[in-house]
Design an enzyme around this catalytic site. Structure first.
Site, PDB file in Angstrom:
ATOM      1  N   LYS A  99       0.829  -1.203   0.000  1.00  0.00           N
ATOM      2  CA  LYS A  99       0.000   0.000   0.000  1.00  0.00           C
ATOM      3  C   LYS A  99       0.868   1.260   0.000  1.00  0.00           C
ATOM      4  O   LYS A  99       0.525   2.277  -0.612  1.00  0.00           O
ATOM      5  CB  LYS A  99      -0.926   0.006   1.226  1.00  0.00           C
ATOM      6  CG  LYS A  99      -1.819   1.254   1.363  1.00  0.00           C
ATOM      7  CD  LYS A  99      -2.761   1.423   0.178  1.00  0.00           C
ATOM      8  CE  LYS A  99      -3.552   2.734   0.230  1.00  0.00           C
ATOM      9  NZ  LYS A  99      -4.515   2.815   1.321  1.00  0.00           N
TER      10      LYS A  99
ATOM     11  N   LYS B 288      -0.358  12.465   5.497  1.00  0.00           N
ATOM     12  CA  LYS B 288      -0.038  11.268   6.294  1.00  0.00           C
ATOM     13  C   LYS B 288       0.581  10.171   5.429  1.00  0.00           C
ATOM     14  O   LYS B 288       1.635   9.617   5.754  1.00  0.00           O
ATOM     15  CB  LYS B 288      -1.295  10.727   6.968  1.00  0.00           C
ATOM     16  CG  LYS B 288      -1.113   9.372   7.660  1.00  0.00           C
ATOM     17  CD  LYS B 288      -2.401   8.870   8.265  1.00  0.00           C
ATOM     18  CE  LYS B 288      -3.393   8.329   7.265  1.00  0.00           C
ATOM     19  NZ  LYS B 288      -3.048   6.957   6.775  1.00  0.00           N
TER      20      LYS B 288
END
Length: 303
Positions: free
Chosen positions: A177, A245
């Protein structure tokens, strides 16, 4: 561990923009879903679709066959499991399914604690955004022992159209990811750069999008985010601060492995600049505002 099939109880923590439609899809596929979120309105929305609301993480986990975590980050996942009673309430042998985007090293540590307490762990981050969450068409990057993945596969199949077993060890899904988010973040930032240039030199940006969308320069992110970059107040499907983030996680992985990631670093700076201007909660397409500020272009047309 038997398969967690339709009719099984699934606890779900995090009923946000993606979590709520994911939980609804589980209900639609016949699972008994008990969902928790800090916001009562989110719990009520799940109840309206046939799910059950939980007053705490522990209540969501109690008697569940699997506990799905779709929270903001690893810190929230850790708090849900170890501070708010989620792991203790979860039956022995049940599975924790972490679907949030978290640093690989943090996922490994969480998995060690969960499996050490006699529960299973599946590292299963997703891609596809809110659109994919609503449609049940997410891509799920799952890392877990084969037997554990087989047991939770019906849950994952209810949430995504593509479930890929990327490895046996938790943390591998998070790493896949991370690479995915590197490309997503850079694609959004460079699309914003291109459209900012078009605006700077007087090219109609809708015309520019029409050309780029059918050319070799096109990408999924350009086609999806590009139209929103030229809207005054686009709907928020993924906020700027999400990529602050996520690209931070990308750069952390680069530091840990001593991999040079210069394009990711520049993209991260553009998202940071946008957030620093007060637009962190805006749709991530609005990273274009940072480019417009640098190029002394008016940003009022995007507001």
């Amino acid at each position: 561990m038997a398969n967690i099939a339709s009719g099984s109880t699934v606890g779900f923590v995090g009923l946000g923009a993606m979590g709520l439609p994911m939980a609804k899809n589980l209900v639609a596929r016949g699972f008994s879903v008990r969902g928790y979120d800090l916001r009562q309105s989110a719990r009520e929305a799940l109840v309206a679709e046939g799910g059950r609301g939980a007053a705490s993480v522990a209540e969501a986990a109690r008697e569940a066959d699997a506990l799905v975590l779709m929270v903001v980050n690893a810190t929230q996942a850790e708090a849900a499991l170890f501070e708010q009673g989620g792991l203790e309430a979860l039956p022995q042998g049940a599975a924790v399914v972490l679907m949030s985007t978290c640093p690989p090293a943090a996922v490994e540590k969480l998995a060690e604690r969960v499996t050490g307490a006699g529960r299973r762990f599946v590292d299963a981050p997703v891609s596809g955004g809110m659109v994919g969450a609503i449609a049940g068409s997410l891509t799920i990057m799952a890392a877990a022992p084969a037997a554990t993945l087989a047991a939770v596969r019906p849950v994952l199949d209810a949430l995504g159209s593509k479930v890929v077993h990327v490895g046996e060890h938790p943390g591998q899904g998070a790493m896949v990811k991370t690479v995915n988010q590197l490309l997503c973040g850079v694609h959004i930032a460079v699309a914003a750069e291109a459209l900012s240039l078009a605006g700077k030199v007087g090219i109609d940006r809708e015309v520019m999008l029409d050309v780029l969308g059918g050319s070799a320069a096109s990408s999924w992110m350009l086609r999806d985010r590009g139209p929103r970059m030229i809207q005054a107040q686009p709907e928020v499907t993924s906020a700027v601060d999400i990529f602050v983030k996520d690209l931070g996680i990308v750069l952390e992985a680069g530091r840990d492995t001593k991999a040079a990631l210069p394009l990711a670093a520049v993209a991260h700076q553009m998202f940071l600049a946008t957030s620093g201007r007060g637009d962190g909660a805006a749709d991530d397409s609005q990273v274009i505002r940072a480019y417009q500020a640098l190029n002394r272009q008016s940003t009022t047309e995007n507001r």
